[in-house]
Write an enzyme that holds these catalytic residues in place. Sequence first.
Site, PDB file in Angstrom:
ATOM      1  CD  GLU A   1      -0.587  -2.653   4.311  1.00 57.99           C
ATOM      2  OE1 GLU A   1       0.222  -2.844   5.219  1.00 57.99           O
ATOM      3  OE2 GLU A   1      -0.646  -1.594   3.665  1.00 57.99           O
TER       4      GLU A   1
ATOM      5  CB  SER B   1      -0.967   0.026   1.196  1.00 58.04           C
ATOM      6  OG  SER B   1      -1.808  -1.095   1.183  1.00 58.04           O
TER       7      SER B   1
END
Length: 338
Positions: free
Chosen positions: A295, A104
């Site tokens: 994520e 991320s």
Amino acid sequence: IQQHPLWVQREQAKREVPQELKGWKIGIGVAAGGWSGGTEPAAALCRLEQDGTFNVVVGSVDVSGSDTSFALIAAQELSLPASAVYVTHDNTDSMPYSGLSAGSKTTYTVGAAVLAAAREARSQFLAIAAEMLEASADDLELREGRIQVKGVPEKYITFQQIAANTMRFGAPYEPVYGRGRSAIRVPSPAFAAHLVRVAVDPETGEVRVLDYVAAQDVGRAINPAEVEGQIHGGVVQGIGWALFEGMTYDDDGQLLTSTLMDYALPLGKDVPTITPLVVEVPSDLGPYGARGVGEPPVVPVAAAIANAIKDAVGARVTQIPMTPERVLASIQGNDSRE
């Protein structure tokens, strides 16, 4: 998610019990979640090589295909096929600072530096090409690996020619060596909505995931195959957290699940068909609008499965992993949190 057949036809889907699960109850669950993503300064280099290809130099490691995304970012900016761009990384003593390589944030932060480096390299070789072609840089365009004068396609030079005039004895021009930096201070949150169909054995509490749909806002899918792979991996990891993985201790505080012989993980048979739905709402800051992807797909999984269990047997399980023992205790009206 609202328009997906699994949701639109959910009542029918709940009646479709697989033959081998006769007597089990079917439930549909929905959950949504998000992840803010990370920010960290980064730097990158983009240099022209003697054979006319480009090398992107970064200090990050290849996290689930991030190198491919960097090559695609640079190739887009340089108007080249991705096969003409290579990505190099080595130890932190010699590479540009890239910060933590993690889900991320790698493409979001380092990718922005790569984009800046490619833009500087582009500006440099256009200035060289303009002088060699005796034209204004604003009148040049990149087509099929060469720089040509707009409207005069026969008047062009190649990257190999630019390399030859920047990397040899007596070369009249400086090497093409783009440097890029980024310091994005604001994260671009990414959100996901999940839809799952599960089967629950009311006699044992066993849960099986039958179908899974994961919609996620990725900003811009620079590498669609990688993005879908990240969503697949996140869902599988979430299934592990939801149904299998847990740290168990005995009365003396000794960890009983300290090895992979004891620590339960989902197997191939535990993973259903996963349908990723890629939503693109571009970020204002990420390269070409990209957001973090790694994520967010983990976040809603346990909640979606818990909601599906509640829909199937009326039992609200509030602790993970939702083992058969805990699900059965909840069905029987006991405290599933133990």
